[in-house]
Scaffold this active site. Sequence first.
Site, PDB file in Angstrom:
ATOM      1  N   TRP A  57     107.788 -97.657 -37.257  1.00 28.73           N
ATOM      2  CA  TRP A  57     109.379 -97.478 -36.791  1.00 28.73           C
ATOM      3  C   TRP A  57     109.553 -95.938 -36.107  1.00 28.73           C
ATOM      4  O   TRP A  57     110.643 -95.598 -35.274  1.00 28.73           O
ATOM      5  CB  TRP A  57     109.696 -97.633 -38.075  1.00 28.73           C
ATOM      6  CG  TRP A  57     109.709 -96.848 -40.028  1.00 28.73           C
ATOM      7  CD1 TRP A  57     108.706 -97.712 -40.330  1.00 28.73           C
ATOM      8  CD2 TRP A  57     110.222 -95.751 -39.391  1.00 28.73           C
ATOM      9  NE1 TRP A  57     108.485 -96.535 -41.316  1.00 28.73           N
ATOM     10  CE2 TRP A  57     109.134 -95.065 -40.951  1.00 28.73           C
ATOM     11  CE3 TRP A  57     110.334 -94.690 -39.063  1.00 28.73           C
ATOM     12  CZ2 TRP A  57     109.570 -94.183 -41.398  1.00 28.73           C
ATOM     13  CZ3 TRP A  57     110.735 -93.703 -39.812  1.00 28.73           C
ATOM     14  CH2 TRP A  57     109.896 -93.268 -40.874  1.00 28.73           C
ATOM     15  N   ASN A  58     108.253 -95.299 -36.713  1.00 25.20           N
ATOM     16  CA  ASN A  58     109.393 -93.922 -36.453  1.00 25.20           C
ATOM     17  C   ASN A  58     108.934 -93.095 -34.599  1.00 25.20           C
ATOM     18  O   ASN A  58     110.188 -92.026 -34.012  1.00 25.20           O
ATOM     19  CB  ASN A  58     107.935 -92.986 -37.100  1.00 25.20           C
ATOM     20  CG  ASN A  58     106.873 -93.285 -36.474  1.00 25.20           C
ATOM     21  OD1 ASN A  58     106.081 -93.584 -36.327  1.00 25.20           O
ATOM     22  ND2 ASN A  58     106.128 -91.519 -36.464  1.00 25.20           N
ATOM     23  N   LYS A  71     104.122-107.255 -32.163  1.00 26.52           N
ATOM     24  CA  LYS A  71     104.838-107.062 -33.638  1.00 26.52           C
ATOM     25  C   LYS A  71     105.622-105.617 -34.191  1.00 26.52           C
ATOM     26  O   LYS A  71     104.893-104.902 -35.009  1.00 26.52           O
ATOM     27  CB  LYS A  71     104.175-107.704 -34.763  1.00 26.52           C
ATOM     28  CG  LYS A  71     105.485-108.610 -36.231  1.00 26.52           C
ATOM     29  CD  LYS A  71     104.884-107.331 -37.296  1.00 26.52           C
ATOM     30  CE  LYS A  71     105.305-106.224 -37.345  1.00 26.52           C
ATOM     31  NZ  LYS A  71     106.373-105.335 -38.154  1.00 26.52           N
ATOM     32  N   GLY A  98     100.015 -96.589 -38.498  1.00 26.56           N
ATOM     33  CA  GLY A  98     101.081 -96.721 -39.953  1.00 26.56           C
ATOM     34  C   GLY A  98     100.665 -96.397 -40.848  1.00 26.56           C
ATOM     35  O   GLY A  98      99.449 -95.602 -40.148  1.00 26.56           O
ATOM     36  N   SER A  99     100.446 -96.858 -42.059  1.00 25.39           N
ATOM     37  CA  SER A  99     100.615 -95.739 -42.997  1.00 25.39           C
ATOM     38  C   SER A  99      98.592 -96.436 -43.497  1.00 25.39           C
ATOM     39  O   SER A  99      98.110 -97.345 -43.354  1.00 25.39           O
ATOM     40  CB  SER A  99     101.008 -96.214 -44.364  1.00 25.39           C
ATOM     41  OG  SER A  99     101.062 -97.434 -45.179  1.00 25.39           O
ATOM     42  N   GLU A 107      95.282 -96.746 -36.142  1.00 27.41           N
ATOM     43  CA  GLU A 107      95.758 -94.648 -36.119  1.00 27.41           C
ATOM     44  C   GLU A 107      97.183 -94.706 -37.078  1.00 27.41           C
ATOM     45  O   GLU A 107      98.062 -95.579 -37.298  1.00 27.41           O
ATOM     46  CB  GLU A 107      96.888 -95.141 -34.925  1.00 27.41           C
ATOM     47  CG  GLU A 107      96.056 -95.278 -33.460  1.00 27.41           C
ATOM     48  CD  GLU A 107      95.408 -93.514 -34.167  1.00 27.41           C
ATOM     49  OE1 GLU A 107      95.066 -92.942 -33.995  1.00 27.41           O
ATOM     50  OE2 GLU A 107      94.751 -94.044 -32.317  1.00 27.41           O
ATOM     51  N   LEU A 108      95.908 -94.121 -38.154  1.00 23.95           N
ATOM     52  CA  LEU A 108      97.064 -93.964 -39.720  1.00 23.95           C
ATOM     53  C   LEU A 108      97.564 -92.490 -40.189  1.00 23.95           C
ATOM     54  O   LEU A 108      98.004 -91.970 -39.330  1.00 23.95           O
ATOM     55  CB  LEU A 108      95.842 -93.878 -40.933  1.00 23.95           C
ATOM     56  CG  LEU A 108      95.438 -95.057 -40.376  1.00 23.95           C
ATOM     57  CD1 LEU A 108      94.020 -95.965 -41.235  1.00 23.95           C
ATOM     58  CD2 LEU A 108      96.248 -96.497 -40.044  1.00 23.95           C
ATOM     59  N   CYS A 144     103.276 -88.674 -37.036  1.00 27.22           N
ATOM     60  CA  CYS A 144     101.601 -88.860 -38.066  1.00 27.22           C
ATOM     61  C   CYS A 144     101.627 -87.732 -37.938  1.00 27.22           C
ATOM     62  O   CYS A 144     100.331 -86.731 -38.770  1.00 27.22           O
ATOM     63  CB  CYS A 144     101.811 -89.478 -37.515  1.00 27.22           C
ATOM     64  SG  CYS A 144     100.980 -89.751 -36.297  1.00 27.22           S
ATOM     65  N   GLU A 180     100.800 -87.088 -47.724  1.00 22.17           N
ATOM     66  CA  GLU A 180     102.032 -87.305 -46.605  1.00 22.17           C
ATOM     67  C   GLU A 180     103.452 -88.058 -46.469  1.00 22.17           C
ATOM     68  O   GLU A 180     103.987 -88.544 -47.153  1.00 22.17           O
ATOM     69  CB  GLU A 180     101.236 -88.443 -45.613  1.00 22.17           C
ATOM     70  CG  GLU A 180     102.273 -88.679 -44.471  1.00 22.17           C
ATOM     71  CD  GLU A 180     101.475 -89.385 -43.163  1.00 22.17           C
ATOM     72  OE1 GLU A 180     101.627 -88.837 -41.973  1.00 22.17           O
ATOM     73  OE2 GLU A 180     101.143 -90.400 -43.643  1.00 22.17           O
TER      74      GLU A 180
END
Length: 471
Positions: free
Chosen positions: A145-146, A169, A222-223, A244-245, A279, A376
């Site tokens: 969402w960021n 998605k 995401g996380s 990508e975390l 991130c 984080e």
Amino acid sequence: MDFEKLYIDGAWVPSASDKWIEVENPASRSVIARVPAGNAEDVDRAAKAASAAFPAWRDTPLADRIALMEKFLTEFRAREEDLVRITVEELGSPVGFTRSSQVEYQYTRTRSYIDLAPTVPLVEKMGASTTYREPVGVVGCITPWNYPLGQVIQKIVPALLMGNTVILKPSQHTPLSAYYLTEAIEAAGFPKGVFNLITGRGGEIGNSLSTHPLVNMVSFTGSTKGGVTVAQHALESVKRVSLELGGKSPYVMLPGIADYDEPIHILFNSIFLNSGQTCTAFSRLLIPEAEAPAIEAKLKEIAREYTVGNPQDKKVKLGPVASEAQFKKISGYIAKGVEEGAKLLIGEVPTEGKGLYIHPTIFTNVKNSMTIAQDEIFGPVLCVLTYRTVDEAVAIANDTRYGLNAGVFGPKDEALAVAHRIEAGNVYVNSSPRDTAAPFGGYKESGIGREGGVYGMIEFTQQKALFDTKL
């Protein structure tokens, strides 16, 4: 725009689900739209459409795929005002930052992929063989969402250019901008089934994409916790994964910098803009112990420039954080920092009111073993740590389970030497700008794979070696 449908097999269609997700404006706390809470049946329809479309799209010449992406870019640009407006409303990012970073920068990213696509090494001659890079197949793209447009562009554009078909998605919190992007894809004339949009909750749609037999690859941003879950599901059927975390990125100011203004502005633009919901944000500042009083005074002074308020105000630099859950999470970490003994140089433990605003927060007296220095936080919260030697600075910088991003500021040769020693996929030296052609991705728990440029396109290919000495 009708947000109450999904885009499957080249058409806007109702969801098989009768459930909805309300999208909230975090500045006003009002509901601005609702989207379908899609389900496994929707994923199945999209997967079948994408799988059926794949052979023809795979065989479409690269030049023709590029031509369609050029048309998409034109249509994408034409929707700029809608994209800016809806992103401000669904995310709460200030209008100036939204236009430049959330929207306009995505044109630059798309153009970079288009220009670099012909240079991807799709055919390589070996001694007695030829290696080909071919599309993976159907790719499920799960985005956060960021940066609701940026993370979509980073996935769908290279995947499509390389001949894959896509099921997107978007985040359930910021799905609306993806509708305008989908409209641009439709207007560009991509064949039906090549691109599909499904909205829904992360667990349900993410799990369905990760386990569906017709989905060949899952690309997730995401996380770290979410990425591990997606990968576990995907590996049950040995799907390709790209992750990508998270990050806890260090920013090292070397001794003897004559003017602190430039490095501090670079630092603050990273950790405070987008309300720290980035991130790659430089969330740990490492400074020489002997210079700490002077640097901390400058931090306090420059922080006043980072104003908080209505995201519609062009003078505002920080809007609200994206959701009530985010507000509570960040507030909890700030309270934890105080509890652990860190000192608040600026900021305070937030209390919830109208809007979800968190002001820039800077902790000093931080030890790298503290929770706020290891987790984080994903908010406008900076941890300041001191070091006595450069070797100690490198050790602190690397003392994290993450390795996504880093920055070093100081004399060029010394800064480059330190940058080489930091365990991170990206390291910025002094005021160097970002390069869209460079690979983006992390070490350690920050992910698997790379995005950006040629490397980001190679990620969506698989190799085949043909052994024929007559080739």
